[in-house]
Design a protein around this motif. Structure first.
Motif, PDB file in Angstrom:
ATOM      1  N   ARG A  10       0.836  -1.198   0.000  1.00 24.52           N
ATOM      2  CA  ARG A  10       0.000   0.000   0.000  1.00 24.52           C
ATOM      3  C   ARG A  10       0.871   1.248   0.000  1.00 24.52           C
ATOM      4  N   GLY A  12       0.443   5.700  -0.492  1.00 24.46           N
ATOM      5  CA  GLY A  12      -0.451   6.829  -0.650  1.00 24.46           C
ATOM      6  C   GLY A  12      -1.624   6.807   0.308  1.00 24.46           C
ATOM      7  N   THR A  13      -2.286   7.925   0.390  1.00 22.32           N
ATOM      8  CA  THR A  13      -3.425   8.118   1.274  1.00 22.32           C
ATOM      9  C   THR A  13      -4.667   7.463   0.704  1.00 22.32           C
ATOM     10  N   ARG A  14      -5.464   6.884   1.589  1.00 19.47           N
ATOM     11  CA  ARG A  14      -6.776   6.350   1.208  1.00 19.47           C
ATOM     12  C   ARG A  14      -7.838   7.282   1.763  1.00 19.47           C
ATOM     13  N   TYR A  15      -8.826   7.552   0.935  1.00 20.09           N
ATOM     14  CA  TYR A  15      -9.896   8.454   1.335  1.00 20.09           C
ATOM     15  C   TYR A  15     -11.180   7.663   1.551  1.00 20.09           C
ATOM     16  N   ASN A  42     -13.296   2.937   0.445  1.00 19.73           N
ATOM     17  CA  ASN A  42     -12.173   3.858   0.451  1.00 19.73           C
ATOM     18  C   ASN A  42     -11.522   3.831  -0.928  1.00 19.73           C
ATOM     19  N   GLY A  44      -7.888   4.623  -2.922  1.00 17.47           N
ATOM     20  CA  GLY A  44      -6.448   4.835  -2.835  1.00 17.47           C
ATOM     21  C   GLY A  44      -5.897   5.285  -4.176  1.00 17.47           C
ATOM     22  N   TRP A 108      -9.040   9.634  -7.576  1.00 21.88           N
ATOM     23  CA  TRP A 108      -8.353   9.781  -6.300  1.00 21.88           C
ATOM     24  C   TRP A 108      -8.356  11.235  -5.833  1.00 21.88           C
ATOM     25  N   ALA A 112     -10.275  12.897  -2.576  1.00 22.82           N
ATOM     26  CA  ALA A 112      -9.630  13.764  -1.585  1.00 22.82           C
ATOM     27  C   ALA A 112     -10.442  15.031  -1.379  1.00 22.82           C
ATOM     28  N   GLU A 115     -13.628  14.232   0.580  1.00 19.66           N
ATOM     29  CA  GLU A 115     -13.359  14.002   1.998  1.00 19.66           C
ATOM     30  C   GLU A 115     -13.089  15.320   2.721  1.00 19.66           C
ATOM     31  N   ARG A 116     -12.332  16.221   2.087  1.00 23.30           N
ATOM     32  CA  ARG A 116     -12.076  17.534   2.691  1.00 23.30           C
ATOM     33  C   ARG A 116     -13.376  18.309   2.877  1.00 23.30           C
TER      34      ARG A 116
END
Length: 124
Positions: A10, A12-15, A42, A44, A108, A112, A115-116
Protein backbone atom coordinates in the motif's frame (compact mmCIF):
# COMPACT_ATOMS: atom_id res chain seq x y z
CA UNK A 1 11.14 -19.85 0.74
CA UNK A 2 7.65 -21.12 -0.06
CA UNK A 3 6.35 -20.08 3.38
CA UNK A 4 7.05 -16.37 2.99
CA UNK A 5 4.05 -14.10 3.03
CA UNK A 6 3.77 -11.43 0.39
CA UNK A 7 4.56 -7.93 1.56
CA UNK A 8 1.79 -5.40 1.65
CA UNK A 9 2.42 -2.75 -0.97
CA UNK A 10 0.00 0.00 0.00
CA UNK A 11 1.20 3.46 -0.86
CA UNK A 12 -0.45 6.83 -0.65
CA UNK A 13 -3.42 8.12 1.27
CA UNK A 14 -6.78 6.35 1.21
CA UNK A 15 -9.90 8.45 1.33
CA UNK A 16 -13.01 7.13 3.07
CA UNK A 17 -15.58 8.24 0.50
CA UNK A 18 -18.58 6.43 -0.89
CA UNK A 19 -18.60 6.74 -4.68
CA UNK A 20 -21.06 4.76 -6.80
CA UNK A 21 -19.42 2.07 -8.91
CA UNK A 22 -20.30 -0.63 -11.41
CA UNK A 23 -18.16 -3.76 -11.65
CA UNK A 24 -18.41 -6.30 -14.50
CA UNK A 25 -16.68 -9.64 -15.01
CA UNK A 26 -17.04 -12.93 -16.85
CA UNK A 27 -18.19 -15.76 -14.60
CA UNK A 28 -18.01 -19.27 -16.02
CA UNK A 29 -20.18 -20.61 -13.19
CA UNK A 30 -23.16 -18.62 -14.52
CA UNK A 31 -22.12 -18.91 -18.15
CA UNK A 32 -21.86 -15.23 -18.84
CA UNK A 33 -21.09 -11.75 -17.66
CA UNK A 34 -21.96 -10.47 -14.19
CA UNK A 35 -22.72 -6.78 -13.60
CA UNK A 36 -23.03 -5.47 -10.05
CA UNK A 37 -23.44 -1.93 -8.74
CA UNK A 38 -22.03 -0.90 -5.39
CA UNK A 39 -19.95 1.82 -3.76
CA UNK A 40 -16.42 2.48 -2.65
CA UNK A 41 -15.52 2.21 1.02
CA UNK A 42 -12.17 3.86 0.45
CA UNK A 43 -10.22 5.12 -2.53
CA UNK A 44 -6.45 4.84 -2.83
CA UNK A 45 -4.00 6.06 -5.48
CA UNK A 46 -4.02 2.72 -7.35
CA UNK A 47 -7.41 1.22 -6.53
CA UNK A 48 -10.29 0.96 -4.13
CA UNK A 49 -12.08 -1.18 -1.59
CA UNK A 50 -15.63 -1.59 -2.89
CA UNK A 51 -18.88 -2.91 -1.45
CA UNK A 52 -20.59 -5.33 -3.86
CA UNK A 53 -23.61 -7.57 -3.22
CA UNK A 54 -21.91 -10.28 -5.28
CA UNK A 55 -18.16 -10.81 -5.29
CA UNK A 56 -15.82 -11.86 -8.10
CA UNK A 57 -13.02 -14.38 -7.51
CA UNK A 58 -9.65 -13.32 -6.10
CA UNK A 59 -7.17 -12.89 -8.94
CA UNK A 60 -9.84 -12.26 -11.55
CA UNK A 61 -9.92 -9.21 -13.79
CA UNK A 62 -12.92 -6.93 -13.69
CA UNK A 63 -14.09 -3.79 -15.44
CA UNK A 64 -14.48 -1.02 -12.84
CA UNK A 65 -16.57 2.05 -13.59
CA UNK A 66 -16.87 4.98 -11.18
CA UNK A 67 -20.18 6.74 -11.68
CA UNK A 68 -21.23 10.35 -11.23
CA UNK A 69 -24.81 11.53 -11.75
CA UNK A 70 -25.70 8.24 -13.51
CA UNK A 71 -22.88 8.70 -16.02
CA UNK A 72 -19.48 7.01 -16.12
CA UNK A 73 -16.77 9.30 -14.75
CA UNK A 74 -13.96 6.75 -15.09
CA UNK A 75 -13.57 3.18 -16.36
CA UNK A 76 -10.62 0.76 -16.33
CA UNK A 77 -9.55 -2.84 -15.85
CA UNK A 78 -8.70 -3.92 -12.29
CA UNK A 79 -7.57 -7.08 -10.52
CA UNK A 80 -9.29 -8.48 -7.45
CA UNK A 81 -6.60 -8.61 -4.74
CA UNK A 82 -8.65 -9.87 -1.80
CA UNK A 83 -12.20 -10.29 -0.54
CA UNK A 84 -13.95 -9.67 2.75
CA UNK A 85 -16.91 -12.03 2.81
CA UNK A 86 -18.86 -10.43 5.66
CA UNK A 87 -22.52 -11.16 4.74
CA UNK A 88 -23.54 -7.72 6.00
CA UNK A 89 -20.93 -5.94 3.90
CA UNK A 90 -19.07 -8.00 1.27
CA UNK A 91 -16.01 -6.09 0.03
CA UNK A 92 -13.54 -6.52 -2.82
CA UNK A 93 -10.11 -4.87 -2.89
CA UNK A 94 -9.43 -3.82 -6.50
CA UNK A 95 -6.09 -2.70 -7.98
CA UNK A 96 -6.00 -0.95 -11.33
CA UNK A 97 -4.16 -2.68 -14.13
CA UNK A 98 -4.31 0.26 -16.50
CA UNK A 99 -5.10 3.99 -16.53
CA UNK A 100 -3.44 4.67 -13.16
CA UNK A 101 -2.63 8.28 -14.01
CA UNK A 102 -6.20 8.95 -15.12
CA UNK A 103 -7.50 7.28 -11.94
CA UNK A 104 -5.32 9.61 -9.88
CA UNK A 105 -6.58 12.68 -11.68
CA UNK A 106 -10.23 11.73 -12.11
CA UNK A 107 -11.01 9.64 -9.02
CA UNK A 108 -8.35 9.78 -6.30
CA UNK A 109 -8.03 13.59 -6.33
CA UNK A 110 -11.84 13.88 -6.52
CA UNK A 111 -12.11 11.56 -3.48
CA UNK A 112 -9.63 13.76 -1.58
CA UNK A 113 -11.69 16.82 -2.39
CA UNK A 114 -14.93 15.12 -1.28
CA UNK A 115 -13.36 14.00 2.00
CA UNK A 116 -12.08 17.53 2.69
CA UNK A 117 -15.54 18.96 2.00
CA UNK A 118 -17.12 16.45 4.40
CA UNK A 119 -14.56 17.35 7.10
CA UNK A 120 -15.23 21.07 6.58
CA UNK A 121 -18.98 20.51 6.94
CA UNK A 122 -18.42 18.60 10.21
CA UNK A 123 -16.40 21.46 11.71
CA UNK A 124 -18.97 24.15 10.86
Amino acid sequence: MGGLKSEERRIGTRYAVHLPVRVEWDDESVGGQVRVEGETQNVGPKGALVYLRRLPQVGSRVRLAVLEDDATRFEAVAEVLRLERDPAQPLAALRLLDAEREWGEMVWEWAAQLERQAEDEETE
